[in-house]
Design a protein around this motif. Structure first.
Motif, PDB file in Angstrom:
ATOM      1  N   THR A  80      -0.175  44.260  23.495  1.00 52.70           N
ATOM      2  CA  THR A  80      -0.078  42.809  23.336  1.00 52.70           C
ATOM      3  C   THR A  80       1.255  42.399  22.718  1.00 52.70           C
ATOM      4  O   THR A  80       1.674  41.241  22.874  1.00 52.70           O
ATOM      5  N   ASN A  81       1.911  43.330  22.041  1.00 51.70           N
ATOM      6  CA  ASN A  81       3.234  43.019  21.496  1.00 51.70           C
ATOM      7  C   ASN A  81       4.304  42.956  22.586  1.00 51.70           C
ATOM      8  O   ASN A  81       5.434  42.530  22.313  1.00 51.70           O
TER       9      ASN A  81
ATOM     10  N   GLU B 276      -4.298  37.294  21.486  1.00 52.49           N
ATOM     11  CA  GLU B 276      -4.231  38.089  22.704  1.00 52.49           C
ATOM     12  C   GLU B 276      -4.980  39.406  22.549  1.00 52.49           C
ATOM     13  O   GLU B 276      -5.598  39.904  23.499  1.00 52.49           O
ATOM     14  N   LEU B 277      -4.940  39.980  21.345  1.00 54.97           N
ATOM     15  CA  LEU B 277      -5.717  41.191  21.087  1.00 54.97           C
ATOM     16  C   LEU B 277      -7.213  40.893  21.203  1.00 54.97           C
ATOM     17  O   LEU B 277      -7.969  41.679  21.796  1.00 54.97           O
TER      18      LEU B 277
ATOM     19  N   SER C  97      -1.550  32.739  27.060  1.00 56.28           N
ATOM     20  CA  SER C  97      -2.085  33.998  26.538  1.00 56.28           C
ATOM     21  C   SER C  97      -3.187  34.539  27.430  1.00 56.28           C
ATOM     22  O   SER C  97      -3.267  35.751  27.679  1.00 56.28           O
TER      23      SER C  97
ATOM     24  N   LEU D 119      -4.075  48.791  22.681  1.00 53.88           N
ATOM     25  CA  LEU D 119      -4.155  47.366  22.992  1.00 53.88           C
ATOM     26  C   LEU D 119      -3.287  46.557  22.034  1.00 53.88           C
ATOM     27  O   LEU D 119      -2.642  45.587  22.433  1.00 53.88           O
TER      28      LEU D 119
ATOM     29  N   VAL E  38      -2.680  38.122  29.298  1.00 55.80           N
ATOM     30  CA  VAL E  38      -3.606  39.223  29.043  1.00 55.80           C
ATOM     31  C   VAL E  38      -4.352  39.593  30.319  1.00 55.80           C
ATOM     32  O   VAL E  38      -4.595  40.774  30.585  1.00 55.80           O
TER      33      VAL E  38
ATOM     34  N   LEU F 164      -2.054  41.785  31.920  1.00 57.67           N
ATOM     35  CA  LEU F 164      -1.820  42.991  31.137  1.00 57.67           C
ATOM     36  C   LEU F 164      -2.956  43.991  31.275  1.00 57.67           C
ATOM     37  O   LEU F 164      -2.729  45.206  31.197  1.00 57.67           O
ATOM     38  N   THR F 165      -4.188  43.510  31.485  1.00 58.32           N
ATOM     39  CA  THR F 165      -5.317  44.435  31.626  1.00 58.32           C
ATOM     40  C   THR F 165      -5.125  45.391  32.791  1.00 58.32           C
ATOM     41  O   THR F 165      -5.673  46.497  32.786  1.00 58.32           O
TER      42      THR F 165
ATOM     43  N   THR G 200      -2.238  48.162  31.162  1.00 56.42           N
ATOM     44  CA  THR G 200      -2.342  48.903  29.907  1.00 56.42           C
ATOM     45  C   THR G 200      -2.661  50.370  30.135  1.00 56.42           C
ATOM     46  O   THR G 200      -2.041  51.263  29.545  1.00 56.42           O
TER      47      THR G 200
ATOM     48  N   HIS H 291      -8.067  40.610  24.871  1.00 49.14           N
ATOM     49  CA  HIS H 291      -8.092  41.906  25.543  1.00 49.14           C
ATOM     50  C   HIS H 291      -9.306  42.727  25.122  1.00 49.14           C
ATOM     51  O   HIS H 291      -9.920  43.421  25.943  1.00 49.14           O
TER      52      HIS H 291
ATOM     53  N   ASN I  84      -0.192  37.151  19.048  1.00 51.44           N
ATOM     54  CA  ASN I  84      -0.651  38.508  19.339  1.00 51.44           C
ATOM     55  C   ASN I  84      -2.088  38.773  18.915  1.00 51.44           C
ATOM     56  O   ASN I  84      -2.817  39.486  19.609  1.00 51.44           O
TER      57      ASN I  84
END
Length: 396
Positions: free
Chosen positions: A72-73, A82-83, A308, A68, A312, A315-316, A319, A86, A79
């Motif tokens: 996020t990067n 965002e971490l 963000s 994760l 995210v 992004l989920t 990943t 997530h 970041n």
């Protein structure tokens, strides 16, 4: 629930409708606490999240955590925030995503708003140097402890060790953070492709970098609040890198292009964002207050963090797929190595400026020793450092 999350990541998690409000409340309270005590910038935030979610609660595994962190990067924005978003999703799906993000941001936003009010009212920010004198060495120890804990997970072989050293050297030589991470990811992926003797060409996702300070959202009506919101939204949508990159964006837009604040005011805003807990991006809250008071602070905060949550949320869905392919898994490994090297570089630079005498060195060493020998919450180390720093200032 904790064992499932630690073993399987989000694939093993419940559907959003099956998440209990008790779980969401746990996520909210944890990230509210982290948002209140997380001094020291993104590297320290990452270290504290690992301590709380991996070491103390077992909500995720180290492997999942670094995946994760690396993922996020890949996206623009703050970041560490965002971490947090997530990790909240991993624990409690969409409700956790919102709860973790809002609760991590809220304390810093409120503190920065109060400091901005004092700045506008009295012409300066309240003195915090004494407290930070003791807090920052403790934070450095927390980062160092996290780095050692992540080494075995991220540095899987000699090749990754050499890549980490090269990434650290590049960062310390002044190479842009984004380039360091991109190079680490591409080198790891290329090495994997070479080992398997694949001849197919693989390309990286294009990074949406735009010109610093360019008016992506022009405001022909001249409405100040609308332009403030849209400019901060642009910055949150395209900014990669550290708080120093944020400084360049804010200077280009609000000092040079719009002329709404002065250079010294911007420096004060950035310093407040760095010395308060939580995201450094709350610098935008301070700038918004200077421009348009409490309403400006609120709009600026919402605008710079809103992308963000969107990124995210997207992004989920990607990943886990990064681990399903050999070359994208290698790319993520390289990204994780580079991210760990950047954490080490940031902590080294921070240490050079914070550990300045025997007392600060003692704070750092004592904190590190306690981290190794006990399972005390990081909040106690932060509070102890603040107390020592305040006492040192008062007795000096």
């Amino acid at each position: 629930m904790a064992d499932e999350q630690a073993a399987g990541g989000p694939a093993a998690g419940p559907e959003d409708g099956k998440v209990s409000w008790r779980t969401v409340r746990e996520v909210a309270l944890l990230f509210l606490k982290l948002g209140t005590i997380a001094f020291g910038g993104p590297a320290a935030h990452t270290a504290m999240m690992r301590d709380e979610l991996v070491r103390r609660r077992g909500w995720v595994s180290d492997e999942r955590f670094v995946d994760l962190m690396g993922a996020t990067n890949l996206i623009p924005g703050p970041n560490s925030t965002e971490l947090a978003i997530h990790l909240g999703f991993d624990r409690a799906r969409r409700r956790g995503l919102i709860a973790a993000g809002l609760c991590f941001i809220l304390p810093a936003a409120l503190i920065v708003t109060a400091l901005a009010w004092a700045y506008v009212t009295y012409g300066t920010t309240p003195a915090v140097a004494g407290i930070l004198y003791g807090i920052v060495p403790a934070v450095i120890a927390i980062i160092a402890h996290a780095l050692f804990g992540l080494l075995r997970t991220v540095i899987k072989n000699v090749w990754f060790a050499l890549l980490a050293v090269a990434a650290l050297a590049a960062y310390l030589l002044g190479i842009n953070e984004l380039l360091v991470m991109a190079a680490g990811a591409m080198l790891a992926a290329a090495a994997q492709v070479f080992r398997r003797r694949q001849e197919a060409a693989h390309g990286m996702l294009a990074l949406p970098l735009l010109g610093l300070g360019s008016p992506l959202f022009p405001d022909p009506t001249g409405g100040q609040l609308a332009q403030l919101f849209l400019t901060m939204l642009k910055i949150g949508s395209v900014l990669y890198g550290s708080g120093y990159v944020l400084l360049a964006f804010l200077r280009g837009d609000f000092v040079e292009r719009l002329g709404w604040i002065t250079g010294p005011q911007l420096v004060d805003a950035v310093s407040v964002g760095q010395v308060t807990p939580g995201p450094v991006f709350t610098t935008a809250t301070f700038v918004g207050y200077l421009i348009a008071g409490p309403v400006g602070a609120f709009l600026a905060t919402v605008a710079i963090f809103l992308p963000s949550f969107v990124f995210v949320g997207l992004l989920t869905k990607l990943t886990d797929r990064l681990r399903s392919s050999v070359w994208t898994s290698a790319l993520l490994d390289g990204l994780n190595v580079a991210a760990l090297a950047l954490m080490a570089g940031v902590s080294f630079q921070l240490g050079r400026t914070a550990i300045v005498d025997p007392l600060t060195a003692a704070i750092a060493l004592a904190t590190l020793a306690l981290l190794w020998r006990t399972r005390l919450n990081n909040a106690w180390y932060i509070a102890a450092g603040a107390a020592v720093g305040l006492a040192h200032t008062l007795l000096a």
